[in-house]
Enzyme design. Structure first.
Site, PDB file in Angstrom:
ATOM      1  N   GLU A  87      30.320  36.959  50.082  1.00 19.75           N
ATOM      2  CA  GLU A  87      29.704  37.682  49.023  1.00 19.75           C
ATOM      3  C   GLU A  87      28.224  38.236  49.666  1.00 19.75           C
ATOM      4  OE1 GLU A  87      30.245  39.301  47.013  1.00 19.75           O
ATOM      5  OE2 GLU A  87      28.386  39.720  45.820  1.00 19.75           O
ATOM      6  N   ASN A 121      37.631  63.251  35.650  1.00 15.79           N
ATOM      7  CA  ASN A 121      37.294  61.850  36.368  1.00 15.79           C
ATOM      8  C   ASN A 121      38.898  61.498  36.620  1.00 15.79           C
ATOM      9  OD1 ASN A 121      36.761  59.409  37.439  1.00 15.79           O
ATOM     10  ND2 ASN A 121      36.504  58.620  35.626  1.00 15.79           N
ATOM     11  N   GLY A 122      39.009  61.350  38.088  1.00 16.19           N
ATOM     12  CA  GLY A 122      40.377  60.911  38.478  1.00 16.19           C
ATOM     13  C   GLY A 122      41.154  61.763  39.580  1.00 16.19           C
ATOM     14  N   LYS A 139      30.270  52.592  41.502  1.00 15.95           N
ATOM     15  CA  LYS A 139      30.177  51.394  40.855  1.00 15.95           C
ATOM     16  C   LYS A 139      31.653  51.364  40.190  1.00 15.95           C
ATOM     17  CE  LYS A 139      28.503  47.738  38.709  1.00 15.95           C
ATOM     18  NZ  LYS A 139      28.175  46.730  39.346  1.00 15.95           N
ATOM     19  N   GLU A 152      25.926  46.514  51.651  1.00 19.38           N
ATOM     20  CA  GLU A 152      26.175  47.833  51.134  1.00 19.38           C
ATOM     21  C   GLU A 152      24.799  48.226  50.440  1.00 19.38           C
ATOM     22  OE1 GLU A 152      28.198  47.036  47.191  1.00 19.38           O
ATOM     23  OE2 GLU A 152      27.758  44.907  47.018  1.00 19.38           O
ATOM     24  N   TRP A 178      31.747  61.855  42.242  1.00 15.05           N
ATOM     25  CA  TRP A 178      31.784  61.079  43.609  1.00 15.05           C
ATOM     26  C   TRP A 178      32.893  61.720  44.146  1.00 15.05           C
ATOM     27  CZ3 TRP A 178      35.761  57.973  45.939  1.00 15.05           C
ATOM     28  CH2 TRP A 178      35.296  57.046  47.061  1.00 15.05           C
ATOM     29  N   ARG A 216      28.283  55.699  38.772  1.00 16.53           N
ATOM     30  CA  ARG A 216      29.515  56.114  39.014  1.00 16.53           C
ATOM     31  C   ARG A 216      29.960  57.065  40.105  1.00 16.53           C
ATOM     32  NH1 ARG A 216      32.630  54.308  34.392  1.00 16.53           N
ATOM     33  NH2 ARG A 216      34.353  55.493  35.098  1.00 16.53           N
ATOM     34  N   HIS A 267      35.888  30.811  68.785  1.00 18.89           N
ATOM     35  CA  HIS A 267      36.900  31.544  69.299  1.00 18.89           C
ATOM     36  C   HIS A 267      36.833  32.809  69.601  1.00 18.89           C
ATOM     37  CE1 HIS A 267      38.970  27.765  68.276  1.00 18.89           C
ATOM     38  NE2 HIS A 267      38.329  27.682  67.233  1.00 18.89           N
ATOM     39  N   LYS A 327      26.886  41.950  50.184  1.00 16.60           N
ATOM     40  CA  LYS A 327      25.682  42.418  49.456  1.00 16.60           C
ATOM     41  C   LYS A 327      24.693  43.100  50.417  1.00 16.60           C
ATOM     42  CE  LYS A 327      26.481  42.304  46.322  1.00 16.60           C
ATOM     43  NZ  LYS A 327      27.726  42.125  45.622  1.00 16.60           N
ATOM     44  N   CYS A 376      33.918  59.384  38.565  1.00 18.55           N
ATOM     45  CA  CYS A 376      32.651  60.052  38.240  1.00 18.55           C
ATOM     46  C   CYS A 376      32.450  59.687  36.865  1.00 18.55           C
ATOM     47  CB  CYS A 376      33.225  61.594  38.278  1.00 18.55           C
ATOM     48  SG  CYS A 376      34.164  61.859  39.811  1.00 18.55           S
TER      49      CYS A 376
HETATM   50  O1  M6R Z   1      34.564  46.510  38.626  1.00 17.52           O
HETATM   51  P1  M6R Z   1      35.215  45.408  39.618  1.00 17.52           P
HETATM   52  O2  M6R Z   1      34.503  44.196  39.770  1.00 17.52           O
HETATM   53  O3  M6R Z   1      36.866  45.742  39.785  1.00 17.52           O
HETATM   54  O4  M6R Z   1      34.784  46.191  41.072  1.00 17.52           O
HETATM   55  C1  M6R Z   1      35.275  45.628  42.370  1.00 17.52           C
HETATM   56  C2  M6R Z   1      34.579  45.917  43.693  1.00 17.52           C
HETATM   57  O5  M6R Z   1      34.494  47.629  43.788  1.00 17.52           O
HETATM   58  C3  M6R Z   1      33.093  45.723  43.303  1.00 17.52           C
HETATM   59  O6  M6R Z   1      32.780  44.350  43.329  1.00 17.52           O
HETATM   60  C4  M6R Z   1      32.111  46.097  44.637  1.00 17.52           C
HETATM   61  O7  M6R Z   1      32.463  45.297  45.912  1.00 17.52           O
HETATM   62  C5  M6R Z   1      30.965  45.929  44.453  1.00 17.52           C
HETATM   63  N1  M6R Z   1      29.913  47.142  44.900  1.00 17.52           N
HETATM   64  C6  M6R Z   1      30.055  44.846  45.226  1.00 17.52           C
HETATM   65  O8  M6R Z   1      28.944  44.680  45.170  1.00 17.52           O
END
Ligand code: M6R
Length: 607
Positions: A479, A100-101, A602, A486, A76, A27, A502, A483, A2
């Site tokens: 990657e 947060n946590g 994030k 998400e 969150w 966040r 396969h 992208k 959060c």
């Molecule tokens: O802050 P971090 O790089 O450790 O985060 C890792 C992942 O949570 C982050 O890369 C996530 O996969 C992103 N949403 C990708 O766009």
């Protein structure tokens, strides 16, 4: 995961907190709330609700709230669903808190302090408020210390006491809190992004220290009650990096910033034409003596690690494992003093990466972290840190953090080759010249963004998308696929093209667009054959290919994008930009909230 904010000073706190919560919304964004206290003391006024910060803003306007001291939260959900009651702040007795946590022993605390039936929400956070209230008899430090000793789990807590007007107390374990003086008071947050509008000087609250914010400034005490020294840091990115700069979404702005932030990351680390990490304290001996490398990271950062693996294995010839941080501990990891551990993280707060790094250090592994946020937990937990200079990355989908992580991995690979005596002066020069070309090559791709937009239109209505490639091309596509998933919610899978036949090729039909990346000369003929295989099953192929060579094969693509030519190992950079833009435009054209995709946050500070 959060976002938390606290402000005390002479200005109206509600506006400051709502603006900050908007910046922190990446966040977590399923509910939001603020609590304001009055100069004369008395119960804090709590305004909270499920929904976005903009909804909270309307509610605050309706209720005409005001105050000069307050705490705010954007959530969150972890414990307890998304509802008005579960939104923070939580009040109990004289206490108002945001958290947060995750408090792992919240059930035991409910039993021990007989809280059953006394709580209004289903959150673990309200339990903390109740325990604090139990211990509070006029001395906030003593109550906080006693409470903290009872908590198991992670927490960043900001607390107001109704009989101590104008003051905010905060304490944390693992989850981040940064704090700063403002010209008229003080501010705290889970992220520097919210502090930058006020000052460039801030500090990371050390774990289990208690800070007190008031108009007079900030005081900090350790858990035994002794005054603690504050280690100030300076934010080194300019404030314009944390606004949208005229773009509709941060994601587009952050994609467009890549040429600049790659320069910012690479240029200061080149001395006499060679990569140089003396500022980071990384000695050649460390890079020369390791027998194995283990990269730990999550999500996009892990995908950067996969590219690093290809680079290091092919150029240095030592074995590299890339391990999902969330799986690291559960697979009986074999790491020791000969294993160099590289932790990669944009936020520097991802709990799985942090815990895995701590474990590896206990096993005696030397460690380097590649982190974007200064002073973050992962940076502090590792022996050495190389900061990417991406500036604040606000969009949940990581773009510029990824390519700056790659830039650091290129530099690190080259330094390792030099440290091990593997490269001649000529080889080093050629490699470094190519790395320095990356920003211009990226600019060339970015200048064709409208063409990429048209390509993205062709998958707008797809249900599933496959992405195929081999070697480094496969790593890039992992990657690219993440992208697309998400931000556009289109199911997509990156597949090593040789593996497709396969089993998975059964899913390829005329309804399944396939994005194929072909940038590696030595793999080209095989990759083109694999494209033919999917095309003959009816798939429409979007081909991203290096250079403008005329292909001998009959036309095997329905759309083609020709990538500017670089040495093979650098083709990741232009190809990634195209894949980022494809994902972005699909999300944009679907009318989605590009920067805040559903269910995501994030910063992932829960395991
Ligand atoms: O802050 P971090 O790089 O450790 O985060 C890792 C992942 O949570 C982050 O890369 C996530 O996969 C992103 N949403 C990708 O766009």
């Amino acid at each position: 995961m959060c976002g938390i904010i606290g402000y005390t000073g002479t200005k109206e706190a509600s506006g400051i907190m709502l603006d900050a919560l908007e910046l922190l919304e990446y966040r977590g964004y399923d509910s939001a709330g603020i609590a304001l206290s009055d100069e004369n003391g008395g119960p804090a006024r709590i305004i909270k609700r499920a929904g976005r910060v903009k909804d909270l803003r309307l509610l605050c306007e309706e209720k005409n709230v005001s105050g000069h001291c307050g705490i705010g939260h954007t959530r969150w959900a972890t414990h307890g669903g998304v509802s008005d009651e579960n939104a923070h702040p939580h009040g109990y007795g004289k206490i108002t808190i945001i958290h947060n946590g995750i408090i792992e022993n919240y059930r035991q605390l409910i039993e021990k302090y007989e809280l059953d039936g006394k709580l209004k929400s289903q959150t673990d956070s309200e339990v903390v408020a109740a325990v604090l209230s139990h211990f509070y008899q006029g001395d906030p430090y003593s109550a906080i210390r006693k409470t903290v000793l009872k908590l198991k789990g992670t927490f960043a807590l900001a607390i107001m006491f109704e009989d101590i007007p104008g003051k905010i107390y905060a304490v944390r374990n693992v989850s981040p809190i940064v704090a700063a003086n403002t010209e008229d008071g003080a501010i705290l947050s889970s992220d520097v992004a919210a502090i930058v509008p006020f000052t460039t000087q801030y500090f990371v609250v050390p774990e289990l220290n208690v800070v007190c914010l008031s108009r007079e400034g900030i005081e900090m005490y350790d858990l035994s009650g002794d005054k603690a020294r504050i280690d100030w840091l300076t934010v080194d990115w300019d404030i314009s990096r944390s606004d949208k700069g005229g773009y509709p979404f941060y994601m587009e702005k952050e994609i467009m910033e890549q040429p600049d932030v790659i320069n910012d990351t690479v240029l200061p680390r080149i001395k006499d034409g060679k990569p140089d990490f003396t500022a980071e304290g990384i000695k050649d001996e460390m890079l020369a003596s390791c027998e194995r490398i283990c990269v730990i990271a999550c999500g996009t950062a892990m995908h950067a690690g996969l590219v690093g693996k290809s680079l290091i294995q092919s150029m240095i010839g030592i074995h590299v494992d890339v391990v999902m941080a969330s799986e690291f501990m559960y697979n009986d990891p074999v790491v020791n003093d000969k294993t160099l551990v590289i932790a990669i993280s944009q936020s520097g707060e991802t709990i799985d990466t942090l815990e895995a790094l701590k474990f590896a250090r206990k096993c005696g592994s030397p460690s380097i972290s590649i982190v974007n946020v200064k002073g973050a937990s992962i940076a502090r937990a590792s022996e050495h840190v190389i900061y990417t200079c991406a500036g604040p990355e606000i969009a949940v989908a990581s773009t510029k953090a990824y390519t700056t992580q790659l830039a650091v991995l290129y530099l690190l690979t080259a330094r390792m080759a030099i440290a091990r005596g593997l490269w001649s002066e000529d080889q080093t020069k050629k490699y470094m010249d190519e790395l320095l070309r990356v920003p211009d090559v990226m600019k060339e791709v970015l200048s064709q963004k409208e063409e990429i937009h048209h390509i993205a239109d062709t998958i707008l209505n797809a249900k599933d998308v496959f992405m195929i490639g081999r070697g480094l091309d496969y790593s890039i596509l992992l990657e690219g696929s993440l992208k697309l998933k998400e931000v556009s919610y289109i199911h997509s899978e990156a597949y090593a093209s040789g593996e497709l036949k396969h089993g998975t090729i059964a899913l390829i039909t005329s309804e399944t667009p396939v994005i194929a990346v072909v940038t590696q000369d030595k793999l080209k003929s095989k990759e083109l054959s694999n494209i033919k295989e999917v095309q003959s099953r009816g798939a429409k192929v979007i081909l991203l290919i290096k250079g403008d060579e005329v292909l001998e094969q009959e036309k095997i693509w329905s759309r083609i994008f020709r990538l500017p030519v670089m040495e093979d190992e650098f083709m990741v950079m232009p190809a990634s930009v195209v894949l980022q833009l494809i994902a972005y435009y699909v999300s944009l054209d679907k009318g989605l909230d590009v920067d805040k995709p559903r269910n995501l946050a994030k910063v992932v500070t829960v395991e």
